[in-house]
Design a protein around this motif. Structure first.
Motif, mmCIF file in Angstrom:
data_model
loop_
_atom_site.group_PDB
_atom_site.id
_atom_site.type_symbol
_atom_site.label_atom_id
_atom_site.label_comp_id
_atom_site.label_asym_id
_atom_site.label_seq_id
_atom_site.Cartn_x
_atom_site.Cartn_y
_atom_site.Cartn_z
ATOM 1 N N GLU A 116 0.827 -1.214 0.000
ATOM 2 C CA GLU A 116 0.000 0.000 0.000
ATOM 3 C C GLU A 116 0.858 1.259 0.000
ATOM 4 O OE1 GLU A 116 -4.042 1.698 2.173
ATOM 5 O OE2 GLU A 116 -3.065 -0.119 2.933
ATOM 6 N N ASN A 117 1.969 1.225 0.736
ATOM 7 C CA ASN A 117 2.888 2.373 0.754
ATOM 8 C C ASN A 117 3.508 2.600 -0.618
ATOM 9 O OD1 ASN A 117 2.482 3.042 3.434
ATOM 10 N ND2 ASN A 117 4.154 1.757 4.185
ATOM 11 N N ILE A 118 3.855 1.495 -1.315
ATOM 12 C CA ILE A 118 4.418 1.627 -2.666
ATOM 13 C C ILE A 118 3.380 2.233 -3.611
ATOM 14 C CG2 ILE A 118 5.308 0.368 -4.670
ATOM 15 C CD1 ILE A 118 6.526 -1.674 -2.717
ATOM 16 N N VAL A 119 2.165 1.699 -3.570
ATOM 17 C CA VAL A 119 1.089 2.207 -4.428
ATOM 18 C C VAL A 119 0.871 3.699 -4.190
ATOM 19 C CG1 VAL A 119 -1.402 2.114 -4.866
ATOM 20 C CG2 VAL A 119 -0.095 -0.010 -4.665
ATOM 21 N N GLU A 120 0.842 4.098 -2.923
ATOM 22 C CA GLU A 120 0.625 5.501 -2.579
ATOM 23 C C GLU A 120 1.703 6.399 -3.179
ATOM 24 O OE1 GLU A 120 0.082 8.338 1.395
ATOM 25 O OE2 GLU A 120 0.919 6.323 1.583
ATOM 26 N N LYS A 121 2.961 5.979 -3.072
ATOM 27 C CA LYS A 121 4.065 6.799 -3.593
ATOM 28 C C LYS A 121 4.054 6.859 -5.114
ATOM 29 C CE LYS A 121 7.002 6.516 0.459
ATOM 30 N NZ LYS A 121 5.806 6.290 1.304
ATOM 31 N N VAL A 122 3.674 5.755 -5.753
ATOM 32 C CA VAL A 122 3.563 5.758 -7.218
ATOM 33 C C VAL A 122 2.458 6.714 -7.649
ATOM 34 C CG1 VAL A 122 2.958 4.383 -9.250
ATOM 35 C CG2 VAL A 122 4.492 3.437 -7.518
ATOM 36 N N ARG A 123 1.325 6.691 -6.962
ATOM 37 C CA ARG A 123 0.207 7.577 -7.302
ATOM 38 C C ARG A 123 0.604 9.050 -7.134
ATOM 39 N NH1 ARG A 123 -2.663 3.943 -10.107
ATOM 40 N NH2 ARG A 123 -3.859 2.453 -8.874
ATOM 41 N N ILE A 124 1.338 9.337 -6.058
ATOM 42 C CA ILE A 124 1.772 10.726 -5.809
ATOM 43 C C ILE A 124 2.717 11.186 -6.914
ATOM 44 C CG2 ILE A 124 3.104 12.224 -4.267
ATOM 45 C CD1 ILE A 124 2.033 10.505 -1.928
ATOM 46 N N ALA A 125 3.707 10.341 -7.244
ATOM 47 C CA ALA A 125 4.669 10.692 -8.299
ATOM 48 C C ALA A 125 3.974 10.843 -9.643
ATOM 49 C CB ALA A 125 5.760 9.625 -8.374
ATOM 50 N N SER A 126 3.025 9.963 -9.900
ATOM 51 C CA SER A 126 2.271 10.015 -11.158
ATOM 52 C C SER A 126 1.526 11.342 -11.296
ATOM 53 C CB SER A 126 1.283 8.839 -11.205
ATOM 54 O OG SER A 126 0.489 8.887 -12.356
ATOM 55 N N LYS A 127 0.922 11.773 -10.203
ATOM 56 C CA LYS A 127 0.168 13.029 -10.223
ATOM 57 C C LYS A 127 1.091 14.240 -10.358
ATOM 58 C CE LYS A 127 -3.510 15.405 -7.677
ATOM 59 N NZ LYS A 127 -4.394 15.378 -6.474
ATOM 60 N N LYS A 128 2.203 14.233 -9.599
ATOM 61 C CA LYS A 128 3.123 15.375 -9.625
ATOM 62 C C LYS A 128 3.777 15.543 -10.995
ATOM 63 C CE LYS A 128 4.416 15.984 -4.786
ATOM 64 N NZ LYS A 128 5.541 16.017 -3.810
ATOM 65 N N LEU A 129 4.130 14.408 -11.632
ATOM 66 C CA LEU A 129 4.826 14.460 -12.916
ATOM 67 C C LEU A 129 3.868 14.393 -14.103
ATOM 68 C CD1 LEU A 129 7.770 12.091 -11.942
ATOM 69 C CD2 LEU A 129 7.944 14.543 -12.403
ATOM 70 N N LYS A 130 2.567 14.321 -13.811
ATOM 71 C CA LYS A 130 1.528 14.274 -14.843
ATOM 72 C C LYS A 130 1.753 13.109 -15.797
ATOM 73 C CE LYS A 130 0.591 19.212 -14.535
ATOM 74 N NZ LYS A 130 0.543 20.519 -15.242
ATOM 75 N N ARG A 131 2.054 11.949 -15.224
ATOM 76 C CA ARG A 131 2.218 10.712 -15.989
ATOM 77 C C ARG A 131 1.218 9.685 -15.450
ATOM 78 N NH1 ARG A 131 7.948 10.546 -17.284
ATOM 79 N NH2 ARG A 131 8.460 12.666 -17.983
ATOM 80 N N LYS A 132 0.467 9.059 -16.323
ATOM 81 C CA LYS A 132 -0.492 8.046 -15.884
ATOM 82 C C LYS A 132 0.213 6.696 -15.797
ATOM 83 C CE LYS A 132 -4.563 10.469 -17.592
ATOM 84 N NZ LYS A 132 -5.783 10.408 -18.421
#
Length: 604
Positions: A172-188
């Motif tokens: 869950e921690n990995i998923v959360e960090k991937v989602r945050i990075a995805s949003k910040k860098l505007k990459r899906k």
């Protein structure tokens, strides 16, 4: 004469088209069950399988002589290509071609379907690059946002989390960090999660002696370049490195630079340590000769005011079982610690080596004469005798001086009918988490349509989001042999792909066949417009050690036939993503999937 050859070609093409129509009709009931997303793709898949049931080499050569397509890249639009060729051949002999049939996807539409399905399953492609990059996330990713951020920034399109490791909190921690990075860098970024599956591994091995070996570094002449370094720590601290030795804290804090520590090592050799530096609860000493320190070794010092002390508890040395060709080893059902063979003074074996297998279901299903492979095929053997609680294996392949078999190493039975379910109880539990947090489940060790149906039944109960996808990991001989029925069954679902798990697959089918088999899998998936993930040991030397090999660069070029390339985890994962992104982007102009493109020659 030329006209006669062309007429013969037309007859051969028409025979194939007739066979395709007949086979397609036979599969109507199956085709009615596929998801609407795959209605055209499933028909094309049936057609391509029928096409490939013929020996096409002579036809391809004759088409090539006429300057026509050889159909080697027509997987995604096979009937349309056959009909077009038939039309051209008729015109060559000035004969009116027969009326056109419904041909299914054209070349353009076939590519569109492939692109659409790839986007739905593994996400958006990067600019200038068709092939996506999937990266396996290490445990560190759960705590290190900076690392995850750079993985996304460097070109990662989707992540892989392996449920065989860690736990739901880490995932869950990995998923959360991937989602945050995805949003910040505007990459899906798509998130995929591997089910562990019924992996067959060796059990524990009896622990070895609680000793540590220290050896100075020497040159080729035996001259010491650097002495061995010993770090002395208090007994209550964890022994974390291979050169840490626990001792009494009060005694340790009385040591001084220049002290000489004397002892008899585990071989009863007289040895000494020279203290180089001291600090609170820590001392560093050097040793000029090889020595073996063991739990309980008595240490004494030349300064009389310091009493003798004993070395504290050391971790047991991890043991292995040395196996040579013609040796025998017993594989046990009970989880008893493994042991190497016992030999008499003359070297004769008086008790065979033994090790347990972590999956007890297999013992009622293996048979004498069937091959067994250990540790990714590094050791091979054949089953000689089978009993309810164990079976014996005679080693047929090992290194010249023997190969070491360790605990937790994979065991493969490439020709045994083990009848293992693709889903374990753990997998079903993990699926609840996956459907709530991930975009795709990677289905390990799928072997038949029965396994696929089991997964579909569980997913139906869990009701994941409509965009949820399945990637089928093809990693066994049985999976490859049953690939047609596996894919047709999987096409009942809205969003599917295939991962070629080349490591396990190569062990199962043989290293000599893996190149052909992976090409066949890609061709079959292309016919079904199903995206393929090219996996296992891509840029492995770079990921693990920081420097790629030349053969790995060539392997990356071959991966352009797939829709996605997977990297395993390692300390240089970001460097590997960067290099892979560069190579794939650079080579994109020369390859469009399995088609060679010819841009204008240019200098490096």
């Amino acid at each position: 004469m030329k006209a006669k050859k062309t007429e013969n070609l037309i007859v051969e093409i028409e025979n194939i088209i007739d066979a395709i129509k007949h086979e397609e009709h036979a599969f109507e009931e199956v085709l009615e069950q596929v998801h609407p997303n795959y209605a055209k793709s499933a028909r094309n898949f049936i057609r391509y399988n029928t096409f490939r049931a013929h020996d096409l080499t002579a036809i391809q050569k004759n088409l090539g002589y006429l300057g026509l397509t050889r159909l080697s890249n027509a997987e995604g639009h096979i009937l349309a290509s056959l009909i077009k060729i038939r039309q051209v051949l008729h015109k060559l002999i000035d004969v009116q071609p027969p009326p056109s049939l419904k041909s299914g996807p054209s070349m353009k539409n076939g590519k569109r379907l492939q692109s659409k399905n790839s986007k739905a399953l593994i996400g958006y492609r990067s600019k200038g690059r068709r092939v996506r990059i999937m990266a396996t996330m290490p445990t560190q990713a759960a705590h290190d946002y900076h690392m995850v951020h750079h993985m996304v920034k460097n070109g990662m399109n989707c992540v892989r989390i392996n449920c065989a490791h860690d736990n739901a909190e880490i995932w869950e921690n990995i998923v959360e960090k991937v989602r945050i990075a995805s949003k910040k860098l505007k990459r899906k970024i798509k998130i995929t999660m591997d089910l562990a599956g019924p992996k067959i591994r060796t059990g524990a091995i009896a622990p070895g002696p609680k000793t540590i070996k220290f050896s100075p570094e020497r040159d080729d002449k035996g001259i010491i370049l650097n002495p061995a370094v010993v770090v002395l720590l208090p007994k209550n601290e964890n022994v974390r490195a291979i050169n840490h030795v626990p001792v009494d804290a009060a005694w340790l804090n009385k040591l001084a630079v220049g002290d000489t520590i004397l002892f008899q090592d585990a071989r009863n050799k007289s040895r000494k340590l020279k203290v180089l530096s001291v600090s609170e609860n820590r001392a560093i000493a050097s040793c000029q000769k090889t020595c073996y320190l063991a739990t309980g070794t008595l240490l004494r010092i030349e300064r009389l005011e310091l009493e003798d002390v004993r070395v504290g508890e050391l971790p047991a040395v991890a043991q292995s079982i040395l196996l040579q060709v013609n040796d025998s080893i017993t594989i046990t059902k009970d989880s008893i610690p493994g042991n190497p063979a016992e030999r008499d003074d003359a070297g004769n074996i008086i008790r065979k080596a033994n090790i347990s297998c972590q999956l007890p279901e297999i013992f009622s299903r293996v048979k004498a004469g069937e091959p067994v492979l250990f540790d990714d095929g590094k050791i091979e053997g054949v089953i000689t005798q089978v009993y309810p609680e164990f079976f014996d294996v005679k080693i047929t392949k090992a290194k010249q001086k023997g190969s070491k078999l360790k605990a937790e190493k994979g065991i493969n039975f490439p020709f045994s009918d083990l009848r293992l379910s693709g889903l374990t109880e753990k997998d079903i539990t993990d699926l609840e988490f996956i459907t709530q947090h991930a975009d795709v489940v990677n289905f390990s060790f799928v072997n038949s349509k029965k396994d696929v149906n089991q997964l579909l039944d569980v997913l139906k109960k869990l009701a994941p989001k409509k965009s949820f996808g399945i990637i089928l990991k093809i990693e066994t001989r049985l999976a490859f042999e049953n690939l047609k029925e596996i894919l047709l069954t999987a096409m009942k679902f809205q969003n599917i792909g295939v991962m070629i798990a080349r490591g396990d697959l190569a062990v199962e089918i043989g290293w000599d066949k893996i190149a052909r088999v992976q090409s066949e899998i890609i061709a079959l998936c292309s016919a079904a417009h199903i995206p393929v993930v090219w996996a296992t040991q891509v840029l492995e030397s770079l990921v693990k050690g920081g420097l790629p090999s030349r053969s790995e660069i060539t392997d990356v070029q071959n991966s352009l036939k797939a829709e996605c390339v997977m990297l395993n985890k390692g300390p240089y994962i970001n460097e590997a993503i960067q290099l892979l992104n560069t190579i794939l982007s650079d080579m994109e102009q020369f390859h469009n999937k399995n088609q060679l493109m010819l841009p204008k020659l240019q200098k490096v």
